[in-house]
Write an enzyme that holds these catalytic residues in place. Structure first.
Site, mmCIF file in Angstrom:
data_model
loop_
_atom_site.group_PDB
_atom_site.id
_atom_site.type_symbol
_atom_site.label_atom_id
_atom_site.label_comp_id
_atom_site.label_asym_id
_atom_site.label_seq_id
_atom_site.Cartn_x
_atom_site.Cartn_y
_atom_site.Cartn_z
ATOM 1 N N LYS A 141 -25.220 -57.567 26.930
ATOM 2 C CA LYS A 141 -24.192 -56.991 27.808
ATOM 3 C C LYS A 141 -23.143 -56.350 26.904
ATOM 4 C CE LYS A 141 -20.106 -57.871 29.480
ATOM 5 N NZ LYS A 141 -19.596 -56.502 29.603
ATOM 6 N N GLU B 180 -17.511 -65.236 18.028
ATOM 7 C CA GLU B 180 -16.849 -64.425 16.992
ATOM 8 C C GLU B 180 -15.604 -63.838 17.643
ATOM 9 O OE1 GLU B 180 -17.762 -64.299 13.909
ATOM 10 O OE2 GLU B 180 -19.707 -65.264 14.102
ATOM 11 N N CYS C 259 -11.216 -56.658 14.170
ATOM 12 C CA CYS C 259 -10.936 -58.094 14.279
ATOM 13 C C CYS C 259 -10.412 -58.676 12.983
ATOM 14 C CB CYS C 259 -12.198 -58.838 14.702
ATOM 15 S SG CYS C 259 -13.597 -58.519 13.610
ATOM 16 N N GLU D 129 -2.437 -60.933 18.183
ATOM 17 C CA GLU D 129 -3.301 -59.833 17.764
ATOM 18 C C GLU D 129 -2.859 -58.577 18.529
ATOM 19 O OE1 GLU D 129 -7.425 -60.243 18.961
ATOM 20 O OE2 GLU D 129 -8.076 -59.670 16.953
HETATM 21 P P1 NAD Z 1 -12.948 -59.201 25.442
HETATM 22 O O1 NAD Z 1 -12.941 -60.665 25.199
HETATM 23 O O2 NAD Z 1 -12.067 -58.664 26.469
HETATM 24 O O3 NAD Z 1 -14.420 -58.727 25.847
HETATM 25 C C1 NAD Z 1 -15.542 -58.923 25.018
HETATM 26 C C2 NAD Z 1 -16.790 -58.905 25.877
HETATM 27 O O4 NAD Z 1 -16.783 -60.064 26.710
HETATM 28 C C3 NAD Z 1 -16.896 -57.716 26.823
HETATM 29 O O5 NAD Z 1 -18.253 -57.348 26.959
HETATM 30 C C4 NAD Z 1 -16.358 -58.278 28.129
HETATM 31 O O6 NAD Z 1 -16.859 -57.608 29.264
HETATM 32 C C5 NAD Z 1 -16.836 -59.721 28.071
HETATM 33 N N1 NAD Z 1 -15.991 -60.683 28.756
HETATM 34 C C6 NAD Z 1 -14.637 -60.723 28.747
HETATM 35 N N2 NAD Z 1 -14.206 -61.781 29.464
HETATM 36 C C7 NAD Z 1 -15.310 -62.423 29.906
HETATM 37 C C8 NAD Z 1 -15.522 -63.578 30.706
HETATM 38 N N3 NAD Z 1 -14.524 -64.286 31.186
HETATM 39 N N4 NAD Z 1 -16.788 -63.946 30.983
HETATM 40 C C9 NAD Z 1 -17.813 -63.254 30.470
HETATM 41 N N5 NAD Z 1 -17.688 -62.142 29.733
HETATM 42 C C10 NAD Z 1 -16.444 -61.733 29.450
HETATM 43 O O7 NAD Z 1 -12.705 -58.505 24.026
HETATM 44 P P2 NAD Z 1 -12.552 -56.931 23.762
HETATM 45 O O8 NAD Z 1 -11.199 -56.516 24.187
HETATM 46 O O9 NAD Z 1 -13.732 -56.193 24.247
HETATM 47 O O10 NAD Z 1 -12.645 -56.899 22.161
HETATM 48 C C11 NAD Z 1 -11.576 -57.061 21.309
HETATM 49 C C12 NAD Z 1 -11.535 -58.494 20.789
HETATM 50 O O11 NAD Z 1 -12.740 -58.799 20.113
HETATM 51 C C13 NAD Z 1 -10.441 -58.697 19.767
HETATM 52 O O12 NAD Z 1 -9.817 -59.929 20.024
HETATM 53 C C14 NAD Z 1 -11.191 -58.753 18.448
HETATM 54 O O13 NAD Z 1 -10.546 -59.471 17.436
HETATM 55 C C15 NAD Z 1 -12.458 -59.406 18.865
HETATM 56 N N6 NAD Z 1 -13.541 -59.129 17.911
HETATM 57 C C16 NAD Z 1 -13.972 -60.116 17.097
HETATM 58 C C17 NAD Z 1 -14.960 -59.861 16.159
HETATM 59 C C18 NAD Z 1 -15.466 -60.922 15.235
HETATM 60 O O14 NAD Z 1 -16.512 -60.720 14.625
HETATM 61 N N7 NAD Z 1 -14.778 -62.031 15.082
HETATM 62 C C19 NAD Z 1 -15.504 -58.577 16.072
HETATM 63 C C20 NAD Z 1 -15.041 -57.586 16.936
HETATM 64 C C21 NAD Z 1 -14.060 -57.876 17.859
#
Ligand code: NAD
Length: 468
Positions: free
Chosen positions: A169, A244, A278, A376
């Site tokens: 997804k 992650e 991230c 962040e």
């Molecule tokens: P997000 O948590 O909003 O969404 C990530 C994914 O999860 C999306 O596909 C979203 O649709 C899904 N999602 C969100 N809430 C959900 C829920 N309650 N149930 C199921 N699925 C859900 O994050 P984002 O805004 O897309 O990405 C940015 C974040 O990702 C930042 O915090 C960044 O630090 C982190 N990130 C971490 C890494 C790592 O390797 N540690 C890498 C890239 C990004």
């Protein structure tokens, strides 16, 4: 404008929802593509396909799986310009950086996964018995928008290489490069059901995946808040989970460091990809005794990060990925000023009429208990904190709920010793670059588990103790 479908059991498939997500170009606000807003029934179908394909895929030899992954690497390489353009269009990264920052990683992920599939020792004899590792079965990946291609390939290629079938997804904000990835997987002729993709919202498709009883392992990359929610749901069926998550990583400059090199690294890490990284070093800790000198270097270096049209070759920084991201970053800039930090570089943008642009910004006189040092921001904003003693610097570096990454600049042995004392999963000393095959992941609220190399590969293998 291209309209994609879901990909289930080797075919592009209509969603039962008949609802759509429009994907916007953040530089022009133009709708550039559409993907289905899938739902729970779509997830059921994709998981059923993955489950049915799992036994035959696990039975393939590691060499057969590696062959397909290498073929996939070739397809992505051949179509790299298309991938770069799509990522630039949907994310906003300057086109000239899209290959190096995004597409190249996907190619190397496929090759690395192929190598690991072939070289990994799946059974190890010990004095007590045999330790055997086997694929889980069905693995799901939920991925974010900031590195929309590699966050999928970094987890799903090793999962596939290890003998699992997968359901992806992608983020609803930037799903188009994963649609292109799906085309590449189709072109490489993977067997039906090995790779499936359901696009949609986190609260619908993401939740259905987290709760699904036939998904054996779930690898989530995204915000800490999202990871906590997904993790709680996934535990209802006691899935293996890898998380992650976010970060607020320190870059510590010790007395006697190469200040110019430290400033260069701080700006590159905090501004590239519009600061939407991230593991970006978003807190820069500097010795108070050298504040003036380092500030002057920051002004000079930050000026190189010209924000503008991603298709213009002079642009180093594109727009933020969405209006939501723009509003959020603008709010943080206002909060930083309200808290008393000084904006050395940058400005609070007035509006986003012509794209979601925020110029790179550097706050100085920041205290570690200010919101801009704690949360962040996920935009091109660097918070500079000055310290008096090394012990104070260490306490500040570790005074965060996150623990994803860090950097230290200083006399080599001293910097190395300091890096060993930072509680984070990925540390670079004096500008050393991270190497391939190394583990990546966070301490504390930055995550559970690791991606990359053998550590990432083993996340997708169950462990069996076998005695005879
Ligand atoms: P997000 O948590 O909003 O969404 C990530 C994914 O999860 C999306 O596909 C979203 O649709 C899904 N999602 C969100 N809430 C959900 C829920 N309650 N149930 C199921 N699925 C859900 O994050 P984002 O805004 O897309 O990405 C940015 C974040 O990702 C930042 O915090 C960044 O630090 C982190 N990130 C971490 C890494 C790592 O390797 N540690 C890498 C890239 C990004």
């Amino acid at each position: 404008m291209k309209k994609y479908q879901l990909y289930i059991n080797g075919s592009w498939t209509e969603s039962v929802s008949d609802r759509w997500i429009e994907v916007e170009n953040p530089a022009t606000k133009e709708v550039i593509g559409m993907v289905p807003r899938g739902n729970e029934t779509d997830v059921d179908k994709a998981v059923a396909a993955a489950k049915a394909a799992a036994p035959a895929w696990a039975e393939k030899t590691p060499q057969e799986r590696a062959l397909l992954l290498r073929r996939l690497a070739e397809v992505i390489e051949r179509r790299k310009d298309e991938f770069s353009l799509v990522i630039s269009n949907e994310l906003g990264i300057p086109l000239k950086h899209a290959f190096d920052f995004h597409v190249a990683g996907a190619i190397s992920d496929a090759k690395e996964a192929a190598d690991l599939a072939e070289s990994y020792e799946y059974e190890k004899q010990t004095d007590a018995g045999v330790i055997r590792r086997e694929p889980f079965g069905v693995v799901a990946g939920i991925t974010p928008w900031n590195y929309p291609l590699t966050q999928a390939t970094y987890k799903l290629f090793p999962a596939i290489a290890a003998g699992n079938t997968v359901v992806l997804k992608p983020s609803q904000n930037t799903p188009l490069c994963c649609c292109l990835l799906t085309e590449a997987i189709e072109e490489a002729e993977f067997p039906a059901g090995v790779f499936n993709m359901v696009t949609g919202a986190g609260g619908e498709v993401g939740n259905a995946i987290a709760l699904h009883p036939d998904i054996d392992a779930l690898s989530f990359t995204g915000s800490t808040a999202g990871g906590i929610e997904v993790g709680k749901l996934a535990l209802n069926t006691v899935k293996k989970i890898t998380l992650e998550l976010g970060g607020k990583s320190p870059l510590v400059v010790l007395e006697g460091a190469d200040y110019e090199a430290a400033v260069k690294e701080a700006c590159s890490s905090a501004f590239m990809n519009s600061g939407q990284t991230c593991c970006a070093y978003t807190r820069m800790l500097i010795p108070a005794s050298h504040q003036d000198e380092i500030e002057a270097l920051l002004v000079k270096e930050a000026a190189k990060y010209i924000a503008g049209d991603p298709l213009d070759p002079i642009s180093e920084v594109g727009p933020l990925s969405s209006e939501r991201a723009f509003e959020k970053v603008r709010d943080y800039l206002k909060k930083g000023l309200a808290e008393g930090a000084r904006l050395l570089v940058g400005e609070v943008p007035e509006d986003c009429e012509h794209g979601y642009y925020v110029k790179p910004a550097v706050f100085v006189d920041v205290k570690n208990d200010m919101i801009i040092a704690k949360e962040e921001i996920f935009g091109p904003v660097l918070s500079v904190i000055s310290y008096e003693t090394k012990e104070e610097a260490l306490a500040v570096a570790n005074d965060t709920p996150y623990g994803l990454a860090g950097a230290v600049f200083g006399p080599q042995e001293e910097a190395l010793d300091f890096a060993r004392r930072i509680k984070a999963g990925f540390l670079c000393v004096n500008g050393a670059a991270g190497g391939s095959g190394m583990p990546f992941g966070g301490y504390k609220q930055s995550g559970i588990g690791r991606e990359g190399g053998m550590f990432g590969f083993e996340e997708f293998l169950e462990v069996k103790a076998l005695f005879w």
